[in-house]
Design an enzyme around this catalytic site. Structure first.
Site, PDB file in Angstrom:
ATOM      1  N   GLY A  46       0.830  -1.150   0.112  1.00 34.05           N
ATOM      2  CA  GLY A  46      -0.083   0.045  -0.004  1.00 34.05           C
ATOM      3  C   GLY A  46       0.847   1.005   0.156  1.00 34.05           C
ATOM      4  O   GLY A  46       2.034   1.068   0.257  1.00 34.05           O
ATOM      5  N   GLN A  51       3.470   9.796   1.334  1.00 31.82           N
ATOM      6  CA  GLN A  51       4.632   9.034   1.276  1.00 31.82           C
ATOM      7  C   GLN A  51       5.501   9.553  -0.255  1.00 31.82           C
ATOM      8  O   GLN A  51       6.389   9.288  -0.163  1.00 31.82           O
ATOM      9  CB  GLN A  51       4.436   7.586   1.253  1.00 31.82           C
ATOM     10  CG  GLN A  51       3.991   7.107   2.687  1.00 31.82           C
ATOM     11  CD  GLN A  51       3.682   5.670   2.453  1.00 31.82           C
ATOM     12  OE1 GLN A  51       2.654   5.017   2.106  1.00 31.82           O
ATOM     13  NE2 GLN A  51       4.813   4.910   2.982  1.00 31.82           N
ATOM     14  N   CYS A  94       7.036  -0.230   6.906  1.00 30.11           N
ATOM     15  CA  CYS A  94       6.492   0.790   5.686  1.00 30.11           C
ATOM     16  C   CYS A  94       7.559   1.043   5.034  1.00 30.11           C
ATOM     17  O   CYS A  94       8.603   1.197   5.351  1.00 30.11           O
ATOM     18  CB  CYS A  94       6.183   1.709   6.992  1.00 30.11           C
ATOM     19  SG  CYS A  94       5.278   3.173   6.112  1.00 30.11           S
ATOM     20  N   LEU A  95       7.293   1.569   3.788  1.00 24.14           N
ATOM     21  CA  LEU A  95       8.170   1.969   2.868  1.00 24.14           C
ATOM     22  C   LEU A  95       8.843   3.285   3.334  1.00 24.14           C
ATOM     23  O   LEU A  95       9.895   3.672   2.862  1.00 24.14           O
ATOM     24  CB  LEU A  95       7.536   2.117   1.512  1.00 24.14           C
ATOM     25  CG  LEU A  95       6.891   0.974   1.088  1.00 24.14           C
ATOM     26  CD1 LEU A  95       6.128   1.565  -0.571  1.00 24.14           C
ATOM     27  CD2 LEU A  95       8.067  -0.147   0.615  1.00 24.14           C
ATOM     28  N   HIS A 136      -3.306   1.211   8.170  1.00 24.61           N
ATOM     29  CA  HIS A 136      -1.781   1.593   8.201  1.00 24.61           C
ATOM     30  C   HIS A 136      -2.014   2.767   7.507  1.00 24.61           C
ATOM     31  O   HIS A 136      -1.410   3.848   7.629  1.00 24.61           O
ATOM     32  CB  HIS A 136      -1.078   0.424   7.831  1.00 24.61           C
ATOM     33  CG  HIS A 136       0.525   0.966   7.442  1.00 24.61           C
ATOM     34  ND1 HIS A 136       1.294   0.359   8.112  1.00 24.61           N
ATOM     35  CD2 HIS A 136       0.898   1.634   6.628  1.00 24.61           C
ATOM     36  CE1 HIS A 136       2.861   0.701   7.690  1.00 24.61           C
ATOM     37  NE2 HIS A 136       2.215   1.629   6.827  1.00 24.61           N
ATOM     38  N   GLU A 137      -2.587   2.625   6.036  1.00 23.13           N
ATOM     39  CA  GLU A 137      -2.746   3.790   5.090  1.00 23.13           C
ATOM     40  C   GLU A 137      -3.270   4.846   5.450  1.00 23.13           C
ATOM     41  O   GLU A 137      -2.981   6.058   5.245  1.00 23.13           O
ATOM     42  CB  GLU A 137      -2.952   3.097   3.666  1.00 23.13           C
ATOM     43  CG  GLU A 137      -2.341   2.067   3.192  1.00 23.13           C
ATOM     44  CD  GLU A 137      -0.605   2.278   3.115  1.00 23.13           C
ATOM     45  OE1 GLU A 137      -0.189   3.465   2.800  1.00 23.13           O
ATOM     46  OE2 GLU A 137       0.031   1.155   3.297  1.00 23.13           O
ATOM     47  N   HIS A 140      -1.525   7.110   7.675  1.00 21.44           N
ATOM     48  CA  HIS A 140      -0.519   7.987   6.998  1.00 21.44           C
ATOM     49  C   HIS A 140      -1.193   9.433   6.750  1.00 21.44           C
ATOM     50  O   HIS A 140      -0.607  10.462   6.646  1.00 21.44           O
ATOM     51  CB  HIS A 140      -0.112   7.268   5.789  1.00 21.44           C
ATOM     52  CG  HIS A 140       1.147   6.493   5.845  1.00 21.44           C
ATOM     53  ND1 HIS A 140       2.328   6.908   6.099  1.00 21.44           N
ATOM     54  CD2 HIS A 140       1.264   5.186   5.479  1.00 21.44           C
ATOM     55  CE1 HIS A 140       3.037   5.856   6.117  1.00 21.44           C
ATOM     56  NE2 HIS A 140       2.469   4.781   5.821  1.00 21.44           N
TER      57      HIS A 140
HETATM   58 NI    NI Z   1       3.448   3.064   5.536  1.00 23.35          NI
END
Ligand code: NI
Length: 169
Positions: A46, A51, A94-95, A136-137, A140
């Protein structure tokens, strides 16, 4: 389409709240395509707009893909968790949080409402991995990272490691 560079901690854009999307236009469609390509290239399950440095309430995800290929891309504009129940604990990464993962406790089942990429109302209910990715998304978009949901001790260890790495560079 283009891969956009992913912002990572300590980049403070990740801590900013994102704004509601009020206009669905070509520019937004390009951003959605670029975010999807960026997510598959990473690869990740995701990606949220902050991000890639855009403070818009927009997420993309695909919990079915494994090796970089688009399979079941989902896009939610202005996502909002309208129902949440149960509890589960699952390992998350997480990226935007390099070289770290940890167990996070979240709701086991959530319903998210929002708009699809054409602006039509959309409702997605998920449990397990999908529930985790949705929460999670959406986090953000409020400047919240999964490390905010682990113990202060573990978070402190990670942030100190991050600081040391930055100093060593
Ligand atoms: Ni993330």
């Amino acid at each position: 389409m283009a891969v956009i560079s992913i912002r990572k901690l300590p980049d403070q854009v990740l801590r900013e709240p994102s704004r509601e999307i009020t206009e669905i236009n070509g520019e937004l469609q390009r951003l959605i395509d670029d975010m999807a390509e960026t997510m598959y290239a990473a690869p990740g399950l995701g990606l949220a707009a902050p991000q890639v440095g855009r403070l818009h309430r927009l997420i993309v995800f695909d919990v079915t893909h494994r090796d970089g290929g688009p399979q079941d891309l989902k896009v939610i504009i202005n996502p909002c968790i309208t129902q949440a129940e149960g509890e589960l604990t699952r390992e998350e990464g997480c990226l935007s949080v390099a070289d770290f993962s940890a167990e996070v406790r979240r709701h086991a089942r959530v319903t998210v409402k929002g708009l699809d990429r054409e602006g039509k109302p959309l409702s997605i209910t998920g449990e397990g991995l999908l529930a985790v990715v949705l929460q999670h998304e959406v986090d953000h978009l409020d400047g919240i990272l999964f490390i905010d949901r682990i113990s202060r001790l573990k978070r402190g260890l990670y942030l100190r490691r991050l600081k040391k790495q930055a100093a060593a560079r």
